[in-house]
Design a protein around this motif. Structure first.
Motif, PDB file in Angstrom:
ATOM      1  N   THR A 177       0.813  -1.221   0.000  1.00  0.00           N
ATOM      2  CA  THR A 177       0.000   0.000   0.000  1.00  0.00           C
ATOM      3  C   THR A 177       0.846   1.270   0.000  1.00  0.00           C
ATOM      4  O   THR A 177       0.291   2.365  -0.010  1.00  0.00           O
ATOM      5  CB  THR A 177      -0.942   0.041   1.221  1.00  0.00           C
ATOM      6  OG1 THR A 177      -0.173   0.207   2.414  1.00  0.00           O
ATOM      7  CG2 THR A 177      -1.789  -1.220   1.312  1.00  0.00           C
TER       8      THR A 177
ATOM      9  N   GLY B 225       2.828   2.612  -2.250  1.00  0.00           N
ATOM     10  CA  GLY B 225       3.015   3.352  -3.490  1.00  0.00           C
ATOM     11  C   GLY B 225       4.454   3.311  -3.974  1.00  0.00           C
ATOM     12  O   GLY B 225       4.773   3.842  -5.035  1.00  0.00           O
ATOM     13  N   HIS B 226       5.339   2.678  -3.212  1.00  0.00           N
ATOM     14  CA  HIS B 226       6.756   2.564  -3.577  1.00  0.00           C
ATOM     15  C   HIS B 226       7.235   1.125  -3.434  1.00  0.00           C
ATOM     16  O   HIS B 226       8.424   0.875  -3.295  1.00  0.00           O
ATOM     17  CB  HIS B 226       7.613   3.485  -2.690  1.00  0.00           C
ATOM     18  CG  HIS B 226       7.230   4.912  -2.809  1.00  0.00           C
ATOM     19  ND1 HIS B 226       7.583   5.702  -3.874  1.00  0.00           N
ATOM     20  CD2 HIS B 226       6.483   5.699  -1.996  1.00  0.00           C
ATOM     21  CE1 HIS B 226       7.082   6.912  -3.713  1.00  0.00           C
ATOM     22  NE2 HIS B 226       6.411   6.938  -2.585  1.00  0.00           N
TER      23      HIS B 226
END
Length: 138
Positions: free
Chosen positions: A75, A77-78
């Protein structure tokens, strides 16, 4: 009156480490080797210099501790899609098995219910006589 987080009494690193380890099923070196053959992900958080000087556990993946949670948390995003499966067993490795315990407990908080670490860290692996792979020179 409710207590604010910044008003909690300070803990020692020893108490944090004990609490982290109480939540883990830590693995001895031979058990880590066996788990890896069954698909467990071995994450080496040691710095590049230590890995270059001392070698690595064959099949391990290098993820610096500074970005570990972002690379594994799907979760964030990276995340790295090859690493961010919370159902997979993740075994965190540091030099001696201290920071890896704290990291594995944090991964548990992030939903990696099978996260754990290597007792004794990389040095425990070496002391057990297990194989070490040398990295090519710079």
């Amino acid at each position: 009156m409710a207590r604010r987080d910044d008003e909690r009494p300070a803990q020692s690193i020893r108490s944090l480490l004990e609490a982290a380890r109480a939540r883990l099923d830590r693995l001895e070196p031979a058990a880590v080797r066996e788990a890896a053959t069954s698909g467990a992900l071995i994450v080496d958080t040691r710095c590049a210099e230590a890995r270059q000087a001392n070698g690595v556990i064959p099949g391990s993946v290098h993820v610096p501790l500074s970005v570990l949670y972002w690379r594994l948390d799907p979760t964030s995003g990276h995340d790295d899609k090859a690493l961010s499966d919370p159902s997979r067993m993740v075994i965190v490795v540091c030099a001696d098995g201290y920071s890896s315990s704290l990291a594995a407990a944090t991964l548990r908080d992030l939903g990696f219910s099978r996260a754990t670490d290597l007792v004794g860290g990389f040095n425990g692996w070496v002391a057990a006589g297990l194989p070490v792979e040398r990295l090519p020179g710079p």
